[in-house]
Motif scaffolding. Structure first.
Motif, PDB file in Angstrom:
ATOM      1  N   PHE A 155      -2.323   4.355  -5.672  1.00 44.12           N
ATOM      2  CA  PHE A 155      -1.733   4.864  -4.445  1.00 44.12           C
ATOM      3  C   PHE A 155      -1.631   3.742  -3.415  1.00 44.12           C
ATOM      4  N   LEU A 156      -0.543   3.758  -2.673  1.00 42.89           N
ATOM      5  CA  LEU A 156      -0.359   2.889  -1.515  1.00 42.89           C
ATOM      6  C   LEU A 156      -0.588   3.749  -0.284  1.00 42.89           C
ATOM      7  N   ASN A 164      -8.429   9.764   2.649  1.00 42.29           N
ATOM      8  CA  ASN A 164      -9.347   9.719   1.508  1.00 42.29           C
ATOM      9  C   ASN A 164      -8.665  10.187   0.222  1.00 42.29           C
ATOM     10  N   LEU A 165      -7.547   9.545  -0.106  1.00 40.16           N
ATOM     11  CA  LEU A 165      -6.734   9.933  -1.260  1.00 40.16           C
ATOM     12  C   LEU A 165      -7.060   9.039  -2.453  1.00 40.16           C
ATOM     13  N   ASP A 217       2.312   9.635   3.872  1.00 38.62           N
ATOM     14  CA  ASP A 217       0.893   9.295   3.839  1.00 38.62           C
ATOM     15  C   ASP A 217       0.536   8.436   2.636  1.00 38.62           C
ATOM     16  N   VAL A 218       1.323   8.556   1.560  1.00 38.05           N
ATOM     17  CA  VAL A 218       0.975   7.849   0.339  1.00 38.05           C
ATOM     18  C   VAL A 218       2.235   7.617  -0.488  1.00 38.05           C
ATOM     19  N   PHE A 219       2.345   6.428  -1.031  1.00 38.75           N
ATOM     20  CA  PHE A 219       3.384   6.124  -2.012  1.00 38.75           C
ATOM     21  C   PHE A 219       2.680   5.923  -3.347  1.00 38.75           C
ATOM     22  N   VAL A 220       3.182   6.573  -4.389  1.00 37.11           N
ATOM     23  CA  VAL A 220       2.544   6.534  -5.701  1.00 37.11           C
ATOM     24  C   VAL A 220       3.425   5.759  -6.667  1.00 37.11           C
ATOM     25  N   GLY A 221       2.821   4.814  -7.382  1.00 37.94           N
ATOM     26  CA  GLY A 221       3.546   4.042  -8.390  1.00 37.94           C
ATOM     27  C   GLY A 221       2.584   3.544  -9.447  1.00 37.94           C
ATOM     28  N   THR A 222       3.072   2.713 -10.331  1.00 36.63           N
ATOM     29  CA  THR A 222       2.179   2.136 -11.328  1.00 36.63           C
ATOM     30  C   THR A 222       1.213   1.180 -10.630  1.00 36.63           C
ATOM     31  N   ALA A 223       0.035   1.007 -11.231  1.00 36.91           N
ATOM     32  CA  ALA A 223      -1.008   0.211 -10.584  1.00 36.91           C
ATOM     33  C   ALA A 223      -0.545  -1.215 -10.304  1.00 36.91           C
ATOM     34  N   VAL A 224       0.120  -1.840 -11.269  1.00 32.16           N
ATOM     35  CA  VAL A 224       0.572  -3.219 -11.076  1.00 32.16           C
ATOM     36  C   VAL A 224       1.626  -3.300  -9.974  1.00 32.16           C
ATOM     37  N   THR A 225       2.539  -2.345  -9.940  1.00 32.33           N
ATOM     38  CA  THR A 225       3.581  -2.326  -8.913  1.00 32.33           C
ATOM     39  C   THR A 225       2.976  -2.221  -7.518  1.00 32.33           C
ATOM     40  N   VAL A 226       2.044  -1.294  -7.357  1.00 31.38           N
ATOM     41  CA  VAL A 226       1.429  -1.074  -6.046  1.00 31.38           C
ATOM     42  C   VAL A 226       0.621  -2.289  -5.609  1.00 31.38           C
ATOM     43  N   ARG A 227      -0.172  -2.839  -6.521  1.00 29.06           N
ATOM     44  CA  ARG A 227      -0.968  -4.027  -6.160  1.00 29.06           C
ATOM     45  C   ARG A 227      -0.072  -5.195  -5.791  1.00 29.06           C
ATOM     46  N   ASN A 228       0.998  -5.378  -6.565  1.00 33.89           N
ATOM     47  CA  ASN A 228       1.876  -6.528  -6.318  1.00 33.89           C
ATOM     48  C   ASN A 228       2.550  -6.468  -4.955  1.00 33.89           C
ATOM     49  N   VAL A 229       3.001  -5.279  -4.528  1.00 34.92           N
ATOM     50  CA  VAL A 229       3.706  -5.213  -3.246  1.00 34.92           C
ATOM     51  C   VAL A 229       2.735  -5.472  -2.095  1.00 34.92           C
ATOM     52  N   VAL A 230       1.484  -5.064  -2.228  1.00 32.05           N
ATOM     53  CA  VAL A 230       0.486  -5.353  -1.199  1.00 32.05           C
ATOM     54  C   VAL A 230       0.218  -6.855  -1.127  1.00 32.05           C
ATOM     55  N   GLU A 234       1.497  -9.275   1.956  1.00 29.40           N
ATOM     56  CA  GLU A 234       0.312  -9.521   2.782  1.00 29.40           C
ATOM     57  C   GLU A 234       0.220  -8.531   3.938  1.00 29.40           C
ATOM     58  N   THR A 235       0.523  -7.283   3.653  1.00 29.53           N
ATOM     59  CA  THR A 235       0.480  -6.248   4.680  1.00 29.53           C
ATOM     60  C   THR A 235      -0.918  -6.111   5.256  1.00 29.53           C
ATOM     61  N   THR A 236      -0.989  -5.855   6.553  1.00 26.34           N
ATOM     62  CA  THR A 236      -2.268  -5.584   7.215  1.00 26.34           C
ATOM     63  C   THR A 236      -2.379  -4.110   7.608  1.00 26.34           C
ATOM     64  N   LYS A 237      -1.348  -3.337   7.275  1.00 25.63           N
ATOM     65  CA  LYS A 237      -1.322  -1.928   7.670  1.00 25.63           C
ATOM     66  C   LYS A 237      -1.517  -0.971   6.497  1.00 25.63           C
ATOM     67  N   ALA A 238      -1.494  -1.494   5.290  1.00 25.80           N
ATOM     68  CA  ALA A 238      -1.602  -0.621   4.118  1.00 25.80           C
ATOM     69  C   ALA A 238      -2.460  -1.294   3.062  1.00 25.80           C
ATOM     70  N   GLU A 239      -2.902  -0.515   2.081  1.00 23.08           N
ATOM     71  CA  GLU A 239      -3.724  -1.047   1.001  1.00 23.08           C
ATOM     72  C   GLU A 239      -3.473  -0.247  -0.271  1.00 23.08           C
ATOM     73  N   ALA A 240      -3.850  -0.829  -1.398  1.00 19.65           N
ATOM     74  CA  ALA A 240      -3.759  -0.154  -2.688  1.00 19.65           C
ATOM     75  C   ALA A 240      -5.106   0.451  -3.040  1.00 19.65           C
ATOM     76  N   THR A 241      -5.096   1.656  -3.580  1.00 23.74           N
ATOM     77  CA  THR A 241      -6.332   2.267  -4.047  1.00 23.74           C
ATOM     78  C   THR A 241      -6.699   1.711  -5.421  1.00 23.74           C
ATOM     79  N   ASP A 242      -7.860   2.097  -5.916  1.00 25.45           N
ATOM     80  CA  ASP A 242      -8.194   1.819  -7.303  1.00 25.45           C
ATOM     81  C   ASP A 242      -7.232   2.578  -8.210  1.00 25.45           C
ATOM     82  N   GLU A 243      -7.262   2.271  -9.491  1.00 25.66           N
ATOM     83  CA  GLU A 243      -6.373   2.940 -10.444  1.00 25.66           C
ATOM     84  C   GLU A 243      -6.646   4.444 -10.482  1.00 25.66           C
TER      85      GLU A 243
END
Length: 310
Positions: A155-156, A164-165, A217-230, A234-243
């Motif tokens: 999740f992004l 707490n998603l 509130d949340v954008f959902v994608g594949t784990a690699v896609t979400v991690r890569n865009v963060v 270098e966003t300071t306003k969003a983060e990737a969750t664990d898988e």
């Protein structure tokens, strides 16, 4: 699939994350341009084969020395880079395998993800090279090579994950506004979990902007896609969750992605598979995919046949 260019202060700088973001936007714009060029060359389409003979497309591609790849503009699977060139894990694999098959040139054809199967079957291009997930519904429309990777979701969310998603059920219980890509498997996973408020966006960068701006509130994608865009922005306003492991009928699902071919073209699919398995056995497949964010955990021995079962 150019994302909306929102009012974002990072989009005007000359260094740092602003430059990275402009690079991603430039790549998205280039994708649209390539798609337009691909559309003008549709008159050179290669006819599909009669059902039952295994197809002659491989021979035709060897004679033409060119294969057209259907791309969807999703990092890290297939997209147009900031230099205007086709890149991503799938096109890089395709270049390697088709060279071994005697087809020297690969040509991108850009379209929306939800249009890939339609474009393939209407002869706009020869192969879907977009890391497409294999599922029974798609297996009724195309044939898949064995998968080159396996993947969980992520999740992004806004920095600190204020809602707490961590699971699809969390999204449903909280009533959070969710977004994902058009045609993505994540739509069905959200529905399975009871998520009511789901919208679709062009790609992960559009998803990041929507999360940063509070439109979702949340954008959902594949784990690699979400991690890569963060990492890329270098966003300071969003983060990737664990898988996140999606559930279907209460059972965990690990998705796999693969190349797709028109149903009659089993000769091409089988030849592609043979070369793919050589890359797997030698370890070269991982080395090809590693620069795009993949690791050993994403390598898989699952077959297309297994994933096509209802």
């Amino acid at each position: 699939m150019a994302p909306p260019q929102g009012n974002n202060p990072r989009s005007t700088g000359s260094t740092g994350s602003g430059l990275r973001r402009r690079s991603l936007l430039a790549g998205a714009a280039a994708l649209g341009a390539v798609g337009a060029m691909g559309a003008t060359s549709a008159c050179s389409r290669v006819a599909t084969a009669d059902i039952g003979d295994g197809g002659t497309l491989l021979d035709q591609l060897r004679a033409k020395k060119t294969v057209r790849l259907g791309l969807a503009g999703e990092q890290p699977y297939s997209y147009i880079g900031k230099d205007g060139e086709m890149t991503g894990s799938a096109p890089t694999i395709a270049k390697r395998i088709f060279k071994e098959l005697g087809v020297e040139n690969v040509q991108p054809f850009a379209t929306e993800f939800a249009s890939l199967i339609t474009g393939l079957n209407s002869l706009q291009f020869d192969v879907v090279a977009a890391g497409m997930y294999i599922n029974p519904e798609r297996c009724e429309q195309v044939i898949f090579a064995d998968p080159e990777y396996q993947m969980l979701d992520a999740f992004l969310v806004r920095k600190g994950n204020p809602k707490n998603l961590h699971t699809y059920k969390d999204i449903a219980r909280s009533g959070a506004k969710m977004a994902t890509g058009a045609g993505y498997a994540e739509i069905a996973y959200a529905e399975e979990a009871g998520v009511k408020n789901v919208t679709t966006l062009p790609d992960q960068l559009a998803g990041l902007l929507a999360v940063e701006q509070g439109r979702v509130d949340v954008f959902v994608g594949t784990a690699v896609t979400v991690r890569n865009v963060v990492e890329e922005t270098e966003t300071t306003k969003a983060e990737a969750t664990d898988e996140v492991t999606p559930l279907v009928d209460g059972k965990p699902v690990i998705d796999v992605g693969a190349f797709a071919f028109r149903t009659p073209e089993t000769n091409l699919r089988d030849a592609f598979n043979r070369e793919l398995h050589k890359l797997k056995r030698s370890g070269e497949l991982l080395e090809i995919m590693r620069p795009f964010g993949f690791g050993k955990d994403q390598m898989t021995t699952i077959t297309a046949k297994e994933k096509c079962k209802p």
